[in-house]
Design a protein around this motif. Structure first.
Motif, short mmCIF file in Angstrom:
data_model
loop_
_atom_site.label_atom_id
_atom_site.label_comp_id
_atom_site.label_asym_id
_atom_site.label_seq_id
_atom_site.Cartn_x
_atom_site.Cartn_y
_atom_site.Cartn_z
N VAL A 1 0.82 -1.21 0.00
CA VAL A 1 0.00 0.00 0.00
C VAL A 1 0.86 1.26 0.00
CG1 VAL A 1 -1.94 -1.18 1.08
CG2 VAL A 1 -0.26 -0.01 2.53
N SER A 2 2.02 1.22 0.66
CA SER A 2 2.90 2.39 0.68
C SER A 2 3.41 2.71 -0.72
CB SER A 2 4.07 2.16 1.62
OG SER A 2 3.63 1.99 2.96
N GLU A 3 3.74 1.66 -1.47
CA GLU A 3 4.22 1.86 -2.83
C GLU A 3 3.13 2.47 -3.71
OE1 GLU A 3 6.91 -0.73 -5.89
OE2 GLU A 3 5.11 -1.70 -5.10
N ARG A 4 1.90 1.98 -3.58
CA ARG A 4 0.82 2.47 -4.43
C ARG A 4 0.38 3.88 -4.04
NH1 ARG A 4 -2.29 -0.78 -7.48
NH2 ARG A 4 -3.01 1.26 -8.21
N LEU A 5 0.44 4.23 -2.74
CA LEU A 5 0.01 5.54 -2.29
C LEU A 5 1.14 6.57 -2.38
CD1 LEU A 5 -2.43 3.90 -1.36
CD2 LEU A 5 -2.41 5.19 0.77
N GLY A 6 2.37 6.11 -2.55
CA GLY A 6 3.49 7.04 -2.60
C GLY A 6 3.81 7.67 -1.26
N ALA A 7 3.44 7.00 -0.18
CA ALA A 7 3.71 7.51 1.17
C ALA A 7 3.78 6.31 2.11
CB ALA A 7 2.60 8.46 1.62
N PRO A 8 4.62 6.39 3.16
CA PRO A 8 4.72 5.25 4.09
C PRO A 8 3.44 5.11 4.92
CG PRO A 8 6.01 7.12 4.87
CD PRO A 8 5.54 7.48 3.50
N VAL A 9 2.79 3.98 4.79
CA VAL A 9 1.55 3.69 5.51
C VAL A 9 1.63 2.27 6.03
CG1 VAL A 9 -0.96 3.50 5.37
CG2 VAL A 9 0.23 5.22 4.00
N GLU A 10 1.30 2.08 7.30
CA GLU A 10 1.25 0.74 7.86
C GLU A 10 0.10 0.65 8.85
OE1 GLU A 10 4.44 0.72 11.44
OE2 GLU A 10 5.28 0.66 9.42
N PRO A 11 -0.44 -0.53 9.09
CA PRO A 11 -1.62 -0.66 9.97
C PRO A 11 -1.29 -0.34 11.42
CG PRO A 11 -0.80 -2.81 9.30
CD PRO A 11 -0.06 -1.83 8.48
N PRO A 12 -2.08 0.50 12.06
CA PRO A 12 -1.87 0.78 13.48
C PRO A 12 -2.14 -0.46 14.33
CG PRO A 12 -3.30 2.43 12.46
CD PRO A 12 -3.18 1.30 11.49
N ASP A 13 -1.52 -0.52 15.49
CA ASP A 13 -1.74 -1.60 16.46
C ASP A 13 -2.83 -1.14 17.42
OD1 ASP A 13 -1.71 -3.55 18.38
OD2 ASP A 13 0.46 -3.55 18.68
N LEU A 14 -4.01 -1.75 17.34
CA LEU A 14 -5.15 -1.32 18.15
C LEU A 14 -5.54 -2.38 19.18
CD1 LEU A 14 -7.37 0.34 15.38
CD2 LEU A 14 -5.69 1.40 16.90
N ARG A 15 -4.60 -3.26 19.54
CA ARG A 15 -4.92 -4.29 20.53
C ARG A 15 -5.28 -3.69 21.88
NH1 ARG A 15 0.25 -8.08 19.71
NH2 ARG A 15 1.15 -5.98 19.46
N ALA A 16 -4.61 -2.60 22.25
CA ALA A 16 -4.93 -1.97 23.54
C ALA A 16 -6.35 -1.42 23.56
CB ALA A 16 -3.92 -0.85 23.83
N ALA A 17 -6.89 -1.10 22.39
CA ALA A 17 -8.27 -0.60 22.31
C ALA A 17 -9.27 -1.74 22.14
CB ALA A 17 -8.40 0.38 21.15
#
Length: 257
Positions: free
Chosen positions: A151-167
């Motif tokens: 997804v980062s390559e396609r969007l042209g920006a670094p994007v990664e899934p947040p860790d929401l286990r605490a929520a």
């Protein structure tokens, strides 16, 4: 293979119009059986269409009045056009200035690219993918690194899934989705009550830095914002509870990244 493809908004409207092949129609019917919100919306559209056809039926069955015959209409239009040709030239000069102001107004008010558009895009994709019980994601959580790279390559920006286990949300995986404003990344999570939450991100052409805003979309709610040209929207059912704290955690992690 046709039935394995996720049901889209185009499929729903084609189903309503009777334009699907039998296999795709069966797939849509199964989708509507398990998605009462979409089924209720399609039923409303069908009721409105039936009412409109019933209201116009008496008029449609009447013969065409003589005054609406094609030849007299064409002749009257030709005479009217000749009579007003010179006036039209003057009006065109006046309209030129008005059109400039109008298009300027449209450029200022058009909401199809900013955070309001992003919020609607996130809800639309949530209804297609997050609500899909069989295949909500393209790459599962055990391929998080590959997903982030893709997804980062396609969007042209670094994007990664947040860790929401605490929520209280377990990461299921993600995919690329399409929007009227280009590709977007969608990450999907599941809560303790099997309620789904989605985080969507895409580059912004306008509204590149906007504070959080929360909005309800029927049974769904969304929180949307943008930072440094990248927009985010978090969507979940309203019954899941307050979404703002989860969105704040997403914002914190994406800002630090």
């Amino acid at each position: 293979m046709t039935g394995d493809r996720p049901i889209s908004e185009d499929d729903l409207h084609a189903f309503l119009d009777g334009m699907l092949d039998p296999a795709r129609r069966d797939a849509v019917e199964r989708y509507l059986d398990t998605h009462p919100q979409a089924a209720a919306r399609i039923a409303t559209y069908r009721t409105q269409g039936d009412a409109l056809r019933a209201a116009l039926a008496p008029i449609a069955d009447q013969p065409t009045p003589p005054e609406f015959a094609l030849r007299p209409l064409v002749e009257r239009r030709r005479r009217r056009f000749a009579r007003h040709r010179q006036i039209a030239a003057a009006i065109g000069i006046l309209c030129l200035g008005g059109m400039t102001g109008w298009f300027g107004h449209q450029a200022l008010t058009l909401p199809s690219h900013g955070v309001h558009a992003l919020a609607q895009e996130a809800v639309d994709n949530y209804e297609v993918y997050a609500a899909d019980l069989r295949r909500p994601v393209e790459l599962p959580s055990d391929q998080t690194a590959a997903l982030a790279y893709w997804v980062s390559e396609r969007l042209g920006a670094p994007v990664e899934p947040p860790d929401l286990r605490a929520a209280g949300y377990r990461f299921l995986g993600g995919r690329l989705v399409t929007t009227p404003n280009g590709p977007a990344a969608m990450f999907i999570y599941e809560g303790p009550a099997a309620d789904r939450l989605a985080v969507m991100a895409r580059p912004m052409t306008i509204d590149k830095n906007r504070a959080m805003s929360e909005r309800a979309f029927g049974a769904l709610q969304g929180v949307t914002w943008s930072r440094d040209g990248l927009g985010f929207s978090v969507v979940a059912p309203r019954a899941s509870g307050r979404l703002a704290p989860v969105a704040a955690e997403v914002q914190r992690q994406t800002a630090s990244a």
